[in-house]
Design a protein around this motif. Structure first.
Motif, PDB file in Angstrom:
ATOM      1  N   ILE A 124      64.065   1.156  27.641  1.00 43.89           N
ATOM      2  CA  ILE A 124      63.284   1.527  26.324  1.00 43.89           C
ATOM      3  C   ILE A 124      64.171   2.944  26.187  1.00 43.89           C
ATOM      4  N   ARG A 125      64.568   3.094  24.920  1.00 41.61           N
ATOM      5  CA  ARG A 125      65.136   4.409  24.363  1.00 41.61           C
ATOM      6  C   ARG A 125      64.236   4.659  23.264  1.00 41.61           C
ATOM      7  N   THR A 126      63.971   6.226  23.308  1.00 44.30           N
ATOM      8  CA  THR A 126      63.463   6.755  22.014  1.00 44.30           C
ATOM      9  C   THR A 126      64.561   7.241  21.160  1.00 44.30           C
ATOM     10  N   VAL A 127      64.294   7.112  20.033  1.00 45.06           N
ATOM     11  CA  VAL A 127      65.308   7.705  18.943  1.00 45.06           C
ATOM     12  C   VAL A 127      64.315   8.249  18.026  1.00 45.06           C
ATOM     13  N   GLY A 128      64.655   9.478  17.831  1.00 43.89           N
ATOM     14  CA  GLY A 128      63.860  10.336  16.970  1.00 43.89           C
ATOM     15  C   GLY A 128      64.415  10.032  15.599  1.00 43.89           C
ATOM     16  N   ILE A 129      63.363  10.306  14.807  1.00 45.60           N
ATOM     17  CA  ILE A 129      63.733  10.187  13.070  1.00 45.60           C
ATOM     18  C   ILE A 129      63.437  11.418  12.581  1.00 45.60           C
ATOM     19  N   THR A 130      64.421  11.800  11.969  1.00 45.72           N
ATOM     20  CA  THR A 130      64.405  13.358  11.128  1.00 45.72           C
ATOM     21  C   THR A 130      63.617  13.278  10.137  1.00 45.72           C
ATOM     22  N   ARG A 131      63.761  12.398   9.151  1.00 47.84           N
ATOM     23  CA  ARG A 131      63.290  12.351   7.937  1.00 47.84           C
ATOM     24  C   ARG A 131      63.592  10.819   7.343  1.00 47.84           C
ATOM     25  N   ILE A 132      62.673  10.644   6.283  1.00 43.69           N
ATOM     26  CA  ILE A 132      63.219   9.440   5.519  1.00 43.69           C
ATOM     27  C   ILE A 132      62.732   9.941   3.843  1.00 43.69           C
ATOM     28  N   HIS A 133      63.757   9.961   3.222  1.00 47.54           N
ATOM     29  CA  HIS A 133      63.701  10.401   1.832  1.00 47.54           C
ATOM     30  C   HIS A 133      63.722   9.333   0.723  1.00 47.54           C
ATOM     31  N   ILE A 134      63.497   9.511  -0.569  1.00 49.44           N
ATOM     32  CA  ILE A 134      63.786   8.559  -1.659  1.00 49.44           C
ATOM     33  C   ILE A 134      64.885   9.116  -2.376  1.00 49.44           C
ATOM     34  N   GLU A 135      65.636   8.234  -3.175  1.00 52.07           N
ATOM     35  CA  GLU A 135      66.729   8.851  -3.859  1.00 52.07           C
ATOM     36  C   GLU A 135      67.292   7.748  -4.819  1.00 52.07           C
ATOM     37  N   GLU A 136      68.185   7.871  -5.757  1.00 51.45           N
ATOM     38  CA  GLU A 136      68.673   6.930  -6.601  1.00 51.45           C
ATOM     39  C   GLU A 136      70.179   6.637  -6.278  1.00 51.45           C
ATOM     40  N   ASP A 137      70.618   5.167  -6.474  1.00 50.86           N
ATOM     41  CA  ASP A 137      71.773   4.809  -5.880  1.00 50.86           C
ATOM     42  C   ASP A 137      72.834   4.958  -7.246  1.00 50.86           C
ATOM     43  N   ALA A 138      74.168   5.034  -6.909  1.00 56.57           N
ATOM     44  CA  ALA A 138      75.100   5.175  -8.081  1.00 56.57           C
ATOM     45  C   ALA A 138      75.433   3.937  -8.493  1.00 56.57           C
ATOM     46  N   GLY A 139      76.285   4.063  -9.402  1.00 54.87           N
ATOM     47  CA  GLY A 139      77.000   2.728  -9.974  1.00 54.87           C
ATOM     48  C   GLY A 139      77.980   2.180  -9.124  1.00 54.87           C
ATOM     49  N   LYS A 140      78.767   1.300  -9.704  1.00 56.75           N
ATOM     50  CA  LYS A 140      79.844   0.555  -8.638  1.00 56.75           C
ATOM     51  C   LYS A 140      81.151   0.560  -9.446  1.00 56.75           C
ATOM     52  N   LEU A 141      81.968   0.915  -8.432  1.00 57.91           N
ATOM     53  CA  LEU A 141      83.585   0.988  -9.351  1.00 57.91           C
ATOM     54  C   LEU A 141      84.005  -0.409  -8.805  1.00 57.91           C
ATOM     55  N   ILE A 142      84.802  -0.893  -9.928  1.00 61.91           N
ATOM     56  CA  ILE A 142      85.566  -2.315  -9.544  1.00 61.91           C
ATOM     57  C   ILE A 142      86.809  -2.276  -9.730  1.00 61.91           C
ATOM     58  N   HIS A 143      87.739  -2.589  -8.741  1.00 62.46           N
ATOM     59  CA  HIS A 143      89.030  -2.472  -8.897  1.00 62.46           C
ATOM     60  C   HIS A 143      89.707  -3.730  -9.177  1.00 62.46           C
ATOM     61  N   ASP A 144      89.861  -4.171 -10.092  1.00 60.46           N
ATOM     62  CA  ASP A 144      90.184  -5.587 -10.665  1.00 60.46           C
ATOM     63  C   ASP A 144      91.747  -5.829 -10.704  1.00 60.46           C
ATOM     64  N   ASP A 145      92.092  -6.743  -9.976  1.00 59.41           N
ATOM     65  CA  ASP A 145      93.707  -7.193 -10.083  1.00 59.41           C
ATOM     66  C   ASP A 145      94.285  -7.531 -11.344  1.00 59.41           C
TER      67      ASP A 145
END
Ligand code: ADP
Ligand code: MG
Ligand code: ZN
Length: 489
Positions: A124-145
């Motif tokens: 058994i290993r314990t992993v500390g969690i520092t924090r959880i926060h909420i935020e917005e994602d960014a858009g997506k860049l498409i590199h089309d051939d």
């Protein structure tokens, strides 16, 4: 100061340390600050509005479901929940971010310190969690051939994310992998994220440092662009080796942000210490404080079921499963529910239920892509099936046939065994009759056996099984045959 050779060696033993920042997209119906649909795979730029495009004058409004989902994850990881938190602006320019700032949380996140206990190769290993926060994602860049340039799809702008930050508590790529698997499993259990790696709905940044045992932690490098858990393992391994080589050659590791190229299997510098980004965080002026009432926090706590990491530990410690078995069952809410119900019924041995779930149930789910909840199979019927197999009432082939019947059509286990004529006959009279007939029909093999050719017995058992049309209990039949042959002698 005298030091033994071992002490000198230990001093130079290099240890690695890993901290993770995991981003997961939340599966709310709408985006975090507007009413646009939160949906993957739509026509580019069809789920956008002035708010998520950041047009001047458009005002954000926080989707309260996002807070609920994040608080649930906070509870799952035993975090302190901040009753009052706040959104902040993180300023930077990138073409996937039309506002030129991301609304995130800096000083006061929704969830503070917590922990996750994981089981890694039996420990058994314990992993500390520092924090959880909420935020917005960014858009997506498409590199089309087909197009000499870069295209922007802003559908993902404003998709809600949680970021889970760990303490630097992990010490191998294996531990990091198991941690990530557990996080994904929990996100699925509490039903707040799809966790589809291929759609990028769960991603992570990996921080790695190396230091001599017994000295403070070393300078870290942060790997970006890690798109799968197996890529995280490869990136960590590469980074540990790279940093160990630097330290062994007498140089110092520099604080850097590096890009992981999984195809080439190398990391390259994106930003060095001198040009670390300054995001100029400041409180988001368009949104008020996030205030969570005590009742709301507690109601969300009550919605958390027993989580897969706890189940895994319970299965290993109390039920004697190995880690892989425990993971396969605990990782799937379906299988875990079936197993826990079978154990509670105590009709069959927990081990038989586990084996049946690891075997037939897992195979069925993999082959058909269906969940057990969509089938007529019940824990009771499965337990009866396991019990019948334990008692030798049905053979292992028979058990598989009963299973298929139960999972496709449902019904009563005993009735199915009867109807399909699968009961292995253990009736003494029936077995005696067969044994006698086989002995009288096979004089040659009988005399071979008596003359010392012990493998002739196998042939006789085979003949007897044939005669019983496969229904006799082979072990019983064998012992009856053996006894009779001894008497012939
Ligand atoms: P930043 O805001 O620059 O990303 P943080 O202090 O928030 O920095 O740390 C981010 C991540 O880096 C955390 O997951 C943390 O555990 C990890 N981390 C911090 N120091 C080290 C270190 N010396 N070695 C490995 N990981 C580290
Ligand atoms: Mg960071
Ligand atoms: Zn929008």
């Amino acid at each position: 100061m005298d030091m033994s050779l071992q002490e000198v060696a230990a001093m130079y033993e290099l240890e690695c340390t890993i901290g993770l920042e995991v981003h997961a997209e939340l599966k709310t119906a709408t985006k975090i600050f507007c009413g646009c649909k939160n949906e993957f795979g739509a026509e580019p730029n069809t789920h956008v509005c002035p708010v998520c495009l950041g047009l001047p004058g458009a005002l954000p409004r926080l989707n309260s479901k996002v807070c609920d989902f994040a608080v649930k994850m906070g509870h799952a990881l035993g975090c302190e929940i901040n009753p009052v938190s706040r959104m902040d602006r993180k300023n930077y320019f990138y073409p996937d971010l039309p506002k030129a700032y991301q609304i995130s949380q800096s000083d006061i996140p929704l969830c503070g310190r917590g922990r996750l206990d994981i089981i890694v190769d039996g420990d058994i290993r314990t992993v500390g969690i520092t924090r959880i926060h909420i935020e917005e994602d960014a858009g997506k860049l498409i590199h089309d051939d087909d197009f000499a340039g870069t295209l922007c799809d802003y559908n993902r702008c404003g998709v809600p994310l949680i970021e889970i930050v760990t303490e630097p508590d992990l010490h191998s790529s294996r531990e990091a992998y198991v941690f990530l698997e557990n996080i994904r499993s929990i996100l699925r259990y509490i039903d707040i994220s799809d966790c589809k790696m291929q759609e990028g709905s769960i991603r992570c940044d990996v921080n790695v440092s190396v230091h001599e045992k017994g000295t403070p932690l070393g300078e870290r490098c942060e790997l970006k662009n890690v798109n799968s858990f197996s890529a995280a393992v490869r990136g960590i391994e590469y980074e540990i080796k790279r940093q160990k080589d630097i330290i062994s050659s007498g140089c110092m590791v520099e604080r850097e942000t590096r890009r992981w190229d999984d195809k080439k299997g190398i990391s390259t510098v994106m930003r060095s210490k001198e040009n670390l980004q300054d995001y100029r965080f400041f409180p988001e002026p368009d949104l008020g404080a996030i205030v969570l009432e005590h009742e709301r926090i507690e109601r969300l706590r009550d919605e958390i079921p027993e989580l897969p990491n706890k189940k895994m530990i319970r299965y290993v410690i109390e039920h004697g499963m190995n880690c892989d078995e425990a993971f396969v069952i605990a990782d799937s809410p379906d299988k875990a529910k079936l197993y826990d119900e079978c154990v509670a019924l105590s009709i069959c041995k927990p081990r038989s239920a586990a084996n049946r779930i690891l075997g037939d149930v897992t195979k069925f789910m993999n082959d058909t892509g269906r969940s057990i909840a969509d089938t007529p199979l019940t824990a009771e019927a499965l337990s009866e099936l396991c019990k019948a197999a334990e008692d030798g009432v049905i053979s292992s082939t028979g058990a598989k046939r009963v299973f298929i019947e139960l999972v496709t059509k449902g019904g009563d286990t005993a009735e199915i065994i009867e109807r399909l004529g699968l009961a292995q006959n253990s009736d003494e009279g029936f077995l005696n009759e067969i044994a006698e007939k086989v002995i009288s029909d096979n004089e040659k093999s009988v005399s071979d056996y008596i003359g010392g050719k012990s493998n002739a017995l196998g042939y006789l058992v085979g003949q007897a099984m044939k005669l019983s049309k496969g229904r006799a209990d082979p072990a019983k039949l064998k012992s009856i045959l053996e006894n009779k042959l001894k008497k012939e002698n």
